[in-house]
Design an enzyme around this catalytic site. Structure first.
Site, PDB file in Angstrom:
ATOM      1  CG  ASP A   1      -8.428   5.254  -1.160  1.00  0.00           C
ATOM      2  OD1 ASP A   1      -9.319   5.861  -1.778  1.00  0.00           O
ATOM      3  OD2 ASP A   1      -7.994   4.143  -1.511  1.00  0.00           O
TER       4      ASP A   1
ATOM      5  CD  GLU B   1      -4.459   4.185  -3.623  1.00  0.00           C
ATOM      6  OE1 GLU B   1      -3.918   4.117  -4.736  1.00  0.00           O
ATOM      7  OE2 GLU B   1      -5.618   3.833  -3.398  1.00  0.00           O
TER       8      GLU B   1
ATOM      9  CB  SER C   1      -7.028  -0.429   0.569  1.00  0.00           C
ATOM     10  OG  SER C   1      -7.413  -1.046  -0.643  1.00  0.00           O
ATOM     11  CB  SER C   2     -12.336  -1.077  -0.695  1.00  0.00           C
ATOM     12  OG  SER C   2     -12.781  -0.017   0.105  1.00  0.00           O
TER      13      SER C   2
ATOM     14  CB  THR D   1      -8.491  -0.499  -8.497  1.00  0.00           C
ATOM     15  OG1 THR D   1      -8.419   0.654  -7.654  1.00  0.00           O
ATOM     16  CG2 THR D   1      -7.847  -1.668  -7.788  1.00  0.00           C
TER      17      THR D   1
ATOM     18  CB  THR E   1      -5.199   0.835  -7.089  1.00  0.00           C
ATOM     19  OG1 THR E   1      -6.058   1.916  -7.433  1.00  0.00           O
ATOM     20  CG2 THR E   1      -4.561   1.139  -5.750  1.00  0.00           C
TER      21      THR E   1
ATOM     22  N   GLY F   1     -12.747  -1.124  -8.341  1.00  0.00           N
ATOM     23  CA  GLY F   1     -14.017  -0.451  -8.054  1.00  0.00           C
ATOM     24  C   GLY F   1     -14.100   0.295  -6.739  1.00  0.00           C
ATOM     25  N   GLY F   2     -12.960   0.714  -6.152  1.00  0.00           N
ATOM     26  CA  GLY F   2     -13.021   1.463  -4.898  1.00  0.00           C
ATOM     27  C   GLY F   2     -13.763   0.664  -3.845  1.00  0.00           C
TER      28      GLY F   2
ATOM     29  NE  ARG G   1      -4.130   1.802   0.644  1.00  0.00           N
ATOM     30  CZ  ARG G   1      -5.066   2.091  -0.261  1.00  0.00           C
ATOM     31  NH1 ARG G   1      -4.953   1.695  -1.513  1.00  0.00           N
ATOM     32  NH2 ARG G   1      -6.131   2.774   0.098  1.00  0.00           N
TER      33      ARG G   1
HETATM   34  N1  GLY Z   1      -7.890   2.865  -4.204  1.00  0.00           N
HETATM   35  C1  GLY Z   1      -8.873   1.901  -4.041  1.00  0.00           C
HETATM   36  C2  GLY Z   1      -8.740   1.137  -2.778  1.00  0.00           C
HETATM   37  O1  GLY Z   1      -7.663   1.068  -2.259  1.00  0.00           O
HETATM   38  O2  GLY Z   1      -9.669   0.590  -2.292  1.00  0.00           O
END
Ligand code: GLY
Length: 601
Positions: free
Chosen positions: A461, A458, A484-485, A419, A437, A505-506, A119
């Site tokens: 987020d 990023e 993150s998701s 992503t 992503t 898709g976030g 990340r």
């Molecule tokens: N940038 C999308 C996520 O990390 O969920």
């Protein structure tokens, strides 16, 4: 070579290498238009069945890169890195070395699942109010297209670490197919053109982004060839010198300079805030080995990504809640009702409790406990919805029987479309689920001049202000990783993989992965059917997002509120069919459809 010991699976890849020749084209900058020996896009189909290994990505060149590596004796990790590097060329608005991701790996020899947290990380100078000076959030678009939102990238470190731990190829070998694609070019499709057009106004404001992605000042036409020789050179340099040249060398120097003083066209009127990243922040970056999340689900073991991703914890909590219903025996409306309710409940807990575990206390074991799931599941009624917004539960280990429902502040999370996810499997039974992503489609919009890659945004987020009454686990802080998701997921039966999936898709990634698992494991769909089925995404927000074909009527009668959305997610996955055979499956339609291949069809 000795670090790979005597494992024949690993030696084979090293000895034979990746025999993709790098074409020596004389180029000086990205160009489009017909070129001599213009590349043909590889065949693209969303489903493939066969043996010898499998690759599924959103893009035919990337899938081909992974398949070529497997054919030449590489393993699933080699193929995943090769495919990811190719996506950095052909899907540069979704992923690349300017971003980060989460790598989940099943090792067939040890029968264990491992993960790497790659990340992006906030610079040391980041503060809780960086995005909201004086408590007033800066306009979101201004945060997106800025140096301020650029986190220290984790993707190069992830590739190097994955290859060092489990691969058979060197980084230089794994990057070779992508170098070929960058140098030779790829054929622009309608999705790439549309994504470029969506970003054209901001790309135009950065000369390096304009030169690379808007040749002649316009998005490249469908069918033309786009080359990225700068990225080919960057990959070559990283291959030759290792990621030190990125984190502690000349690429890093250029990156930090770009973040500090985003190279905006002097004629542009856009406000582009400078970022805080220093060379020390880059040098301090580490990809982190983390234990995966694990929940049992109907006799299977579901492994996912632990915080700072909320993917594993939220999918896992929702599955624990759903396991209390026999979804397969319910009518479709009741099964989907429970899916939406479990998702809403798990999101309430995710928003309240999940952040970077190195900076905040995440009660992960409790969130994934059966007792907590029981407490949450008993809020679900077959005849109505839990009142929204759902309050978070108390994952404190003291499980009350059916507490009364309470409500809380809404925090739907931003969904985003960007992503990318890829899935690989090899002939030895190793499997990789890797989601990566640069956050927004097009990231920050800022290309590092001369290096051929976009920087992420990023850090958007993070929550800009406290959303949880003084308890927000996802506020910015020095060296913190934004929640993150991303939800790369591997499912085992008796210690062997049966399924691996993931999606872009976030925040909708979580619901897309959850719904795909429910479709496949409970509702009798094949993997391609589970991927193609119409989706809804319930995240404890104002309304449940639903694709046009999602069956809303019966659910609306139970109290669900829907907001239409054109499409959600783009899953890729693999399924083990037994006897060394794999089903590779990619999204057939959304985002232009993906590409699935096997080594021996
Ligand atoms: N940038 C999308 C996520 O990390 O969920």
């Amino acid at each position: 070579m000795s670090r790979f010991g005597s494992d024949p699976r690993r030696r084979r890849g090293l000895v034979r290498g990746v025999g993709v020749a790098v074409l020596a084209l004389a180029t000086c900058g990205a160009v489009t238009g017909p070129v001599a020996a213009a590349p043909k896009p590889p065949d693209k189909q969303p489903t493939a069945i066969g043996s010898g290994g499998a690759v599924a990505t959103v893009d035919p060149d990337a899938t081909q890169a992974g398949i070529d590596v497997l054919r030449r004796g590489g393993n699933a990790v080699d193929a995943a890195v090769a495919a990811a590097a190719a996506l950095g060329v052909t899907e540069p608005y979704s992923a690349g070395i300017g971003g980060g991701g989460f790598f989940v790996y099943y090792d067939a020899r040890t029968r264990r699942v491992h993960t790497i947290d790659g990340r992006e990380t906030a610079p040391a100078a980041m503060q809780s109010d960086t995005f909201a000076p004086g408590g007033v959030p800066i306009p979101f678009p201004e945060a997106v297209t800025s140096g301020l939102s650029v986190g220290v990238p984790g993707t190069p470190a992830t590739w190097e670490r994955a290859l060092r731990l489990w691969g058979s190829l060197s980084l230089s070998q794994a990057l070779r197919p992508a170098i070929t694609v960058a140098q030779r070019g790829f054929v622009v499709d309608a999705t790439f053109r549309q994504q470029t057009a969506d970003n054209a106004a901001r790309f135009a404001d950065f000369p390096a982004s304009r030169a690379l992605f808007l040749p002649g000042g316009q998005p490249p036409a469908v069918g033309t060839v786009l080359r990225n020789p700068d990225l080919a050179a960057t990959y070559r340099l990283i291959g030759q010198r290792g990621t030190g040249v990125f984190y502690d060398g000349e690429i890093g120097t250029d990156l930090v300079k770009t973040v500090h003083a985003p190279p905006v066209d002097p004629a542009a009127t856009r406000v582009v805030r400078p970022g805080l990243m220093t060379e020390a922040d880059l040098a301090a970056y580490r990809a982190i080995d983390r234990a995966p999340t694990r929940v049992g689900y109907r006799g299977l073991d579901v492994f996912g990504m632990a915080p700072p991703s909320s993917g594993g914890s939220t999918v896992g909590e929702a599955l624990n809640i759903l396991e209390r219903s026999d979804l397969g025996s319910l009518d479709r409306t009741q099964a989907l009702h429970r899916y939406l309710e479990a998702s809403g409940l798990a999101f309430a807990d995710r928003n309240r409790y999940v952040g970077d575990p190195d900076r905040v206390n995440v009660p992960l074991a409790q969130l994934l406990s059966e007792g907590f799931a029981g407490e949450r599941a008993c809020l679900i009624s077959p005849t109505s919805t839990v009142a929204r917004p759902i309050a978070p539960g108390s994952p404190d280990g003291a499980h009350a029987p059916c507490p009364p429902a309470a409500t809380a502040a809404r925090d739907a999370g931003r969904e985003g479309l960007s992503t990318t996810h890829l899935t690989t499997a090899d002939r030895w039974g190793n499997v990789v689920a890797y989601t990566l992503t640069i956050e927004q489609t097009g990231g920050s919009g800022i290309t590092v001049p001369g290096r051929g890659f976009l920087l992420n945004n990023e850090l958007t987020d993070f929550n800009f202000t406290d959303t949880q009454g003084g308890n927000d686990p996802n506020l910015p802080a020095p060296g913190k990783r934004p929640r993150s998701s991303m939800a790369p997921t591997i499912v085992l039966r008796h210690g062997k993989p049966i399924l691996a999936v993931g999606s872009p898709g976030g925040a909708t990634i979580i619901t897309t992965v959850l719904q795909t698992l429910v479709n496949r494991l409970d509702l009798g769909m094949t993997l391609p059917e589970a991927i193609a089925a119409a989706r809804a995404s319930e995240r404890n927000g104002a309304a449940t997002q639903a694709e046009p074909a999602f069956p809303t009527a019966g659910l609306a009668a139970l109290g669900h509120t829907f907001a239409p959305v054109a499409e959600i997610g783009a899953v890729t996955g693999v399924e083990a069919l037994g006897h060394g055979r794999w089903l590779a499956a990619a999204e057939p339609v959304r985002r232009g459809g993906g590409s699935a291949k096997v080594v021996r069809p």
